[in-house]
Design an enzyme around this catalytic site. Structure first.
Site: not given
Ligand code: ADP
Ligand code: MG
Length: 425
Positions: A207, A360
């Site tokens: 997001k 994470g």
């Molecule tokens: P972090 O925890 O490192 O901050 P986020 O929580 O923002 O990362 O994002 C991680 C999630 O984003 C993962 O679960 C991944 O599946 C999802 N994600 C990445 N690309 C897509 C996509 N194209 N469509 C849906 N979900 C996605």
């Protein structure tokens, strides 16, 4: 490298810990599977240098951590018990770990009086006491009653003003940080305070809305912003490029458009995917195809970046001197959709840059890529690392500054030496 954030803060090495009751606040909040087995021991391993140091120096060790989010419901005491972590440490350290059910009870103090140097007790999940999350002073006082020296090595919990993070060090005069905290702060400071150029930030994940503050802060500091993951589709939508049924945050399209304008005005490169891996449905791995260009057809959804995009990002990453990565490039949890994320992990680690991973899921992706030891630093703090990068003063770090005294007041340390304490900022 001396870090400004650490000014005036002591570390575990500054104290004489032999035979002292040493309270180690760690982040041992590891994931478990249904059968209660630890599925990822990264956080425990990251805490090991401090634990081993305390053992070597002959401290009487009190290990403390939160674990999950117990709500006081029936069964929570089993579900959120630190027992699996105690068992893990028992094996790893070949030392008996005594798990104390009621940390705040008098019994803990008595138990400690019988403790020998290098022996370890572990307090049960601090969040079993409602005082922990309320930063309750009375709860902290009960912990302070058996603490000679307090060390915070729980970076992942230091963005929360909880009793074991804030109220406790405020009550224990001898307080400081552990080796993990030091490394986290030094490495993240290298990214946020004076990154060597070219500084490339790679942002992805689910997001835009989760990351607005980080994007805004990084925009000022970076030379290049690379965007992937679902976040990219909101930026494509802002340019009227079709996104099919990919995840788009409609209420953030305007913000994305403004950011694109801002990047242009400031002559910053902002790279978006030029092709994608798409499927009919997130579960339908068989329908996986690659688009010709940035447009995603009706009825399809983006799940990863495509090969042209990887090649484009490769050029920027090859010449980077500082890289910060937060957010996977695709749904990397599904092996078929992980290629873009792992390719980016490889490109980052092949560069000659200082490379720091925050978040994470990003940390999980870095480990899953098999390249974890090739990054300069993978932060153990999800929310904490992002908040710290945004320039927010983490409560847990602030609480480690020397206890505030009036300007002129002198503090006579146990050595008899008279030193002037700097004022807490
Ligand atoms: P972090 O925890 O490192 O901050 P986020 O929580 O923002 O990362 O994002 C991680 C999630 O984003 C993962 O679960 C991944 O599946 C999802 N994600 C990445 N690309 C897509 C996509 N194209 N469509 C849906 N979900 C996605
Ligand atoms: Mg996440």
């Amino acid at each position: 490298m001396a870090s400004k954030t650490l000014e005036g803060i002591k570390s575990i090495e500054n104290f004489q810990i032999e035979d002292k009751r040493l309270f180690l606040r760690l982040d041992l909040n590891v994931p478990l599977d249904e059968s209660g087995r630890i599925t990822d021991d990264t956080r425990i391993l990251a805490a090991m240098p401090t634990i081993r140091y305390a053992i070597d120096k002959g401290a009487k060790i009190i290990l403390a951590s939160h674990f999950g989010r117990p709500k006081g419901k029936p069964g929570d005491r089993e579900k959120y018990s630190l027992e699996p972590v105690a068992a893990y440490l028992n094996d790893a350290l070949k030392k008996e770990i005594i798990l104390v059910e009621e940390p705040a009870a008098n019994a803990t103090k008595q138990l400690l009086s019988g403790l020998k140097p290098s022996q370890i007790i572990m307090l049960e999940n601090l969040r079993f006491d409602p005082g922990e999350e309320k930063n309750d002073r009375e709860f902290a006082q009960k912990l302070a009653a058996f603490t000679d020296i307090y060390i915070n090595d729980a970076f992942g919990a230091s963005h929360r003003a909880h009793a074991s993070i804030v109220a406790l060090p405020e009550l224990v005069e001898k307080h400081g940080l552990g080796f993990l905290m030091r490394k986290e702060i030094e490495m993240l400071d290298r990214v946020r305070l004076n990154p060597e150029a070219p500084f490339v930030a790679v942002l992805g994940g689910a997001k835009v809305s989760d990351k607005i503050e980080v994007i805004e802060v990084l925009m000022d500091k970076v030379d290049t912003l690379i965007i992937g993951g679902a976040m990219a589709y909101t930026f494509l939508a802002a340019q009227n490029i079709s996104t099919g049924k990919s995840l788009v945050e409609k209420d953030k399209v305007r913000f994305a458009g403004e950011l694109l304008e801002r990047a242009k005005a400031r002559k910053k490169k902002l790279l978006l995917p030029v092709d994608h891996k798409i499927t009919r449905d997130i579960k339908d791995t068989a329908s996986l195809t690659i688009t010709e260009n940035a447009a995603i057809p009706e009825g399809w959804m983006g799940v990863d970046i495509g090969p042209k995009t990887i090649a484009l990002y490769a050029q920027e990453l090859a010449r980077a001197k500082t890289v910060f990565w937060n957010g996977p490039m695709g749904v990397f949890e599904t092996p078929e959709f992980a290629e873009g994320t792992f390719a980016v992990a490889q490109l980052i680690t092949e560069s000659s840059a200082i490379t720091v991973v925050g978040g994470g899921d990003s940390a999980a992706a870095a480990h899953a890529s098999g390249l974890a030891d090739k990054f300069s630093h993978i932060s153990t703090g999800g929310g904490a690392s992002l908040e710290f990068l945004q320039g927010e003063a983490l409560p847990g770090i602030g609480a480690l500054k020397p206890i505030k005294r009036s300007d002129k007041e002198m503090l006579i340390e146990s050595t008899g030496e008279v030193i002037e304490e700097p004022k807490r900022q």
